[in-house]
Design a protein around this motif. Structure first.
Motif, PDB file in Angstrom:
ATOM      1  N   LYS A 172     -50.946  88.916  13.164  1.00  0.00           N
ATOM      2  CA  LYS A 172     -52.094  88.018  13.231  1.00  0.00           C
ATOM      3  C   LYS A 172     -52.867  88.307  14.529  1.00  0.00           C
ATOM      4  O   LYS A 172     -52.264  88.422  15.610  1.00  0.00           O
ATOM      5  CB  LYS A 172     -51.625  86.562  13.215  1.00  0.00           C
ATOM      6  CG  LYS A 172     -52.762  85.542  13.199  1.00  0.00           C
ATOM      7  CD  LYS A 172     -52.216  84.119  13.246  1.00  0.00           C
ATOM      8  CE  LYS A 172     -51.475  83.784  11.955  1.00  0.00           C
ATOM      9  NZ  LYS A 172     -51.081  82.347  11.937  1.00  0.00           N
ATOM     10  N   PHE A 221     -42.765  87.391   7.188  1.00  0.00           N
ATOM     11  CA  PHE A 221     -43.090  86.413   6.140  1.00  0.00           C
ATOM     12  C   PHE A 221     -42.017  86.524   5.062  1.00  0.00           C
ATOM     13  O   PHE A 221     -41.907  87.551   4.386  1.00  0.00           O
ATOM     14  CB  PHE A 221     -44.476  86.707   5.577  1.00  0.00           C
ATOM     15  CG  PHE A 221     -44.958  85.709   4.579  1.00  0.00           C
ATOM     16  CD1 PHE A 221     -45.380  84.450   4.984  1.00  0.00           C
ATOM     17  CD2 PHE A 221     -45.003  86.019   3.222  1.00  0.00           C
ATOM     18  CE1 PHE A 221     -45.851  83.527   4.064  1.00  0.00           C
ATOM     19  CE2 PHE A 221     -45.458  85.091   2.297  1.00  0.00           C
ATOM     20  CZ  PHE A 221     -45.888  83.842   2.723  1.00  0.00           C
ATOM     21  N   SER A 238     -57.835  96.197  10.396  1.00  0.00           N
ATOM     22  CA  SER A 238     -57.944  95.928   8.945  1.00  0.00           C
ATOM     23  C   SER A 238     -59.084  96.728   8.339  1.00  0.00           C
ATOM     24  O   SER A 238     -58.938  97.340   7.267  1.00  0.00           O
ATOM     25  CB  SER A 238     -58.156  94.438   8.690  1.00  0.00           C
ATOM     26  OG  SER A 238     -57.035  93.689   9.053  1.00  0.00           O
ATOM     27  N   SER A 252     -51.117  93.601   7.244  1.00  0.00           N
ATOM     28  CA  SER A 252     -49.768  93.850   6.745  1.00  0.00           C
ATOM     29  C   SER A 252     -49.206  95.107   7.401  1.00  0.00           C
ATOM     30  O   SER A 252     -49.885  96.129   7.479  1.00  0.00           O
ATOM     31  CB  SER A 252     -49.783  94.008   5.228  1.00  0.00           C
ATOM     32  OG  SER A 252     -48.490  94.343   4.756  1.00  0.00           O
ATOM     33  N   LYS A 269     -41.989  81.613   8.058  1.00  0.00           N
ATOM     34  CA  LYS A 269     -42.440  82.637   8.971  1.00  0.00           C
ATOM     35  C   LYS A 269     -41.488  82.707  10.163  1.00  0.00           C
ATOM     36  O   LYS A 269     -41.208  81.681  10.791  1.00  0.00           O
ATOM     37  CB  LYS A 269     -43.859  82.343   9.462  1.00  0.00           C
ATOM     38  CG  LYS A 269     -44.912  82.335   8.365  1.00  0.00           C
ATOM     39  CD  LYS A 269     -46.298  81.990   8.938  1.00  0.00           C
ATOM     40  CE  LYS A 269     -47.346  81.969   7.834  1.00  0.00           C
ATOM     41  NZ  LYS A 269     -48.691  81.602   8.366  1.00  0.00           N
ATOM     42  N   GLU A 279     -55.482  88.998   9.585  1.00  0.00           N
ATOM     43  CA  GLU A 279     -54.083  89.414   9.454  1.00  0.00           C
ATOM     44  C   GLU A 279     -54.022  90.846   8.910  1.00  0.00           C
ATOM     45  O   GLU A 279     -54.896  91.269   8.137  1.00  0.00           O
ATOM     46  CB  GLU A 279     -53.317  88.481   8.509  1.00  0.00           C
ATOM     47  CG  GLU A 279     -52.929  87.164   9.146  1.00  0.00           C
ATOM     48  CD  GLU A 279     -51.946  86.387   8.299  1.00  0.00           C
ATOM     49  OE1 GLU A 279     -51.300  85.478   8.841  1.00  0.00           O
ATOM     50  OE2 GLU A 279     -51.806  86.712   7.088  1.00  0.00           O
ATOM     51  N   TRP A 330     -42.068  90.475   4.375  1.00  0.00           N
ATOM     52  CA  TRP A 330     -43.219  91.286   4.777  1.00  0.00           C
ATOM     53  C   TRP A 330     -43.516  91.081   6.253  1.00  0.00           C
ATOM     54  O   TRP A 330     -43.582  89.939   6.732  1.00  0.00           O
ATOM     55  CB  TRP A 330     -44.460  90.882   3.971  1.00  0.00           C
ATOM     56  CG  TRP A 330     -44.373  91.222   2.509  1.00  0.00           C
ATOM     57  CD1 TRP A 330     -43.731  90.525   1.541  1.00  0.00           C
ATOM     58  CD2 TRP A 330     -44.967  92.349   1.874  1.00  0.00           C
ATOM     59  NE1 TRP A 330     -43.869  91.126   0.325  1.00  0.00           N
ATOM     60  CE2 TRP A 330     -44.629  92.263   0.503  1.00  0.00           C
ATOM     61  CE3 TRP A 330     -45.737  93.415   2.309  1.00  0.00           C
ATOM     62  CZ2 TRP A 330     -45.039  93.199  -0.439  1.00  0.00           C
ATOM     63  CZ3 TRP A 330     -46.153  94.345   1.389  1.00  0.00           C
ATOM     64  CH2 TRP A 330     -45.803  94.252   0.029  1.00  0.00           C
ATOM     65  N   TRP A 331     -43.746  92.185   6.943  1.00  0.00           N
ATOM     66  CA  TRP A 331     -44.197  92.093   8.326  1.00  0.00           C
ATOM     67  C   TRP A 331     -45.715  91.902   8.345  1.00  0.00           C
ATOM     68  O   TRP A 331     -46.440  92.569   7.619  1.00  0.00           O
ATOM     69  CB  TRP A 331     -43.880  93.384   9.100  1.00  0.00           C
ATOM     70  CG  TRP A 331     -42.432  93.617   9.376  1.00  0.00           C
ATOM     71  CD1 TRP A 331     -41.625  94.553   8.827  1.00  0.00           C
ATOM     72  CD2 TRP A 331     -41.624  92.882  10.298  1.00  0.00           C
ATOM     73  NE1 TRP A 331     -40.349  94.477   9.323  1.00  0.00           N
ATOM     74  CE2 TRP A 331     -40.315  93.445  10.247  1.00  0.00           C
ATOM     75  CE3 TRP A 331     -41.856  91.786  11.151  1.00  0.00           C
ATOM     76  CZ2 TRP A 331     -39.268  92.955  11.012  1.00  0.00           C
ATOM     77  CZ3 TRP A 331     -40.803  91.323  11.930  1.00  0.00           C
ATOM     78  CH2 TRP A 331     -39.535  91.903  11.849  1.00  0.00           C
ATOM     79  N   ARG A 332     -46.161  90.972   9.192  1.00  0.00           N
ATOM     80  CA  ARG A 332     -47.590  90.742   9.315  1.00  0.00           C
ATOM     81  C   ARG A 332     -47.970  90.579  10.783  1.00  0.00           C
ATOM     82  O   ARG A 332     -47.162  90.110  11.597  1.00  0.00           O
ATOM     83  CB  ARG A 332     -48.024  89.497   8.525  1.00  0.00           C
ATOM     84  CG  ARG A 332     -47.950  89.717   7.024  1.00  0.00           C
ATOM     85  CD  ARG A 332     -48.431  88.526   6.245  1.00  0.00           C
ATOM     86  NE  ARG A 332     -48.414  88.773   4.810  1.00  0.00           N
ATOM     87  CZ  ARG A 332     -48.687  87.868   3.893  1.00  0.00           C
ATOM     88  NH1 ARG A 332     -48.992  86.618   4.262  1.00  0.00           N
ATOM     89  NH2 ARG A 332     -48.661  88.177   2.610  1.00  0.00           N
ATOM     90  N   ARG A 349     -47.336  96.952  15.605  1.00  0.00           N
ATOM     91  CA  ARG A 349     -48.080  95.857  16.223  1.00  0.00           C
ATOM     92  C   ARG A 349     -48.799  96.334  17.486  1.00  0.00           C
ATOM     93  O   ARG A 349     -49.967  96.001  17.701  1.00  0.00           O
ATOM     94  CB  ARG A 349     -47.118  94.718  16.573  1.00  0.00           C
ATOM     95  CG  ARG A 349     -47.770  93.592  17.365  1.00  0.00           C
ATOM     96  CD  ARG A 349     -46.728  92.642  17.914  1.00  0.00           C
ATOM     97  NE  ARG A 349     -45.828  93.332  18.850  1.00  0.00           N
ATOM     98  CZ  ARG A 349     -44.683  92.811  19.307  1.00  0.00           C
ATOM     99  NH1 ARG A 349     -44.312  91.597  18.917  1.00  0.00           N
ATOM    100  NH2 ARG A 349     -43.920  93.482  20.138  1.00  0.00           N
TER     101      ARG A 349
END
Length: 401
Positions: free
Chosen positions: A41, A29, A82, A52, A19, A50, A37-39, A68
């Protein structure tokens, strides 16, 4: 410490996922297979979650940061990003066809079979091919108008209006079940070509009626069609009600035909008193179709009623054009003549099964006037015999002259 594009491009996949953190919950990630992959949290109501934000490099560092910030603002406003994304995905899966099929399933219990079949035909023929797979909440008024214009180009303006009406009912059902916010069909008010109202052609002149009855007597078509043609003027019910008549509804000893409310336009049960002439025709027909559910079964299958256009087609073969006489015209014929003979308008309207706006009066009519209607129906049948005989006399005089 914030990430840079150089760090991201330089990062190498390892045997285990890694990460790369950018701050404020955003990280990249990196999978062992090289996928990135962008994540994001975050915590919502005390629980860690989380979200995506996309795949690098399709989603750049700058775009990932923008996403974000959008998600952080949503959390600050008490919105779970989410859950919001999941709801949006589900909304995309709620297509017009899915909602329409639910609505049709409910209508199958309420609408007369012929009305239900027409509603399904209109939606499946004209709307599903263009809008069926579209999320219902995303369909726009111009899209619906384009689908309805296809119907108008065929010259069937009434069908276009009726299809719009059915689409509106589907949208209102979607609103009621929380899967759409508004009925876009209302935005098309005045956008379709107006319906030009035309009355069903009917023969009302007594001499012409006699000639028509004589022509029907001489018709050499199928026995079922002949019987329907002969009964149409005696009963003057709507063509759909006549062709779907069932033997279980007819009591020849009581000389009555009781039509269930589910098949009536006004959704109320209707009694048709049978004159002696009508009973005689039915008794002659019973050996031919008595084993069938329907009095007038289709030639192709006894499990279906005769064709919707059978009586009109027979009239055309007898030489009567659509502008001169129609199956529905037998109702106008009876109404006109019975009014001219000074039968009480209430009796005539009741026998035509027209709606009575005054509910108290309607209940009184239904419960007390059956005996009077029986007299009227027998007198009407006798009058038709007189007109038929008069036509024969005129024909013989012309032949002898």
């Amino acid at each position: 410490m914030a990430l840079t594009e150089l760090e991201i491009r330089s990062a190498r996949a390892t045997e285990k996922p890694i990460k790369l953190f950018d701050g404020d919950g955003l990280y990249l990630f990196v999978q062992p297979n090289g996928g990135r992959w962008w994540r994001f949290k975050y915590r919502f109501h005390g629980k860690e979650r989380e979200l995506s934000l996309g795949v690098y490099p399709e989603v750049s560092l700058k775009l990932a940061r923008t996403r974000r910030e959008d998600a952080r603002r949503a959390v600050a406003q008490g919105i779970d990003p989410s859950a919001e994304r999941k709801a949006a995905k589900e909304a995309r899966q709620v297509t017009f066809e899915l909602i329409a099929e639910e609505w049709l399933a409910l209508q199958a219990k309420k609408l007369a079979p012929v009305t239900y079949d027409k509603a399904r035909w209109m939606l499946s023929t004209f709307i599903y091919p263009r809008l069926g797979s579209r999320p219902i909440a995303e369909i726009t008024a111009p899209e619906l108008l384009a689908a309805l214009r296809v119907i108008e180009t065929r010259g069937t303006h009434e069908t276009a209006h009726r299809t719009k009406q059915r689409v509106g009912q589907v949208f209102r059902y979607a609103i009621a079940t929380g899967r759409a916010e508004r009925d876009i069909s209302v935005d098309l008010r005045g956008a379709l070509a107006p319906i030009v109202t035309t009355h069903h052609a009917a023969i009302t002149d007594p001499i012409a009626i006699g000639h028509l009855l004589r022509a029907i007597d001489g018709y050499s078509g199928q026995p079922v069609t002949v019987a329907a043609l002969k009964l149409a003027p005696l009963m003057f019910v709507r063509p759909g009600e006549l062709r779907q008549a069932e033997w279980s509804e007819i009591n020849m000893d009581a000389a009555e035909w009781r039509i269930p409310g589910g098949r009536m336009k006004m959704r109320e049960a209707h009694i048709v008193p049978l004159a002696k002439q009508a009973v005689e025709i039915l008794r002659d027909l019973q050996p031919l179709t008595g084993r069938s559910r329907y009095v007038f079964p289709s030639l192709r299958s006894r499990d279906r009623p005769m064709s919707e256009n059978a009586i009109n087609a027979a009239l055309r073969r007898l030489g009567y054009g659509h502008e001169e006489m129609t199956a529905h015209g037998f109702r106008a014929m009876a109404s006109t003549c019975l009014n001219e003979q000074d039968w009480h308008p209430d009796l005539i309207e009741l026998q035509l099964a027209h709606a009575e706006r005054n509910k108290v009066r309607a209940a009184y009519n239904r419960s007390t006037r059956l005996a009077d209607r029986k007299k009227m129906m027998q007198a009407w049948a006798d009058h038709l015999d007189t007109l038929r005989a008069g036509a024969q006399v005129i024909q013989l005089r012309r032949q002898s002259g």
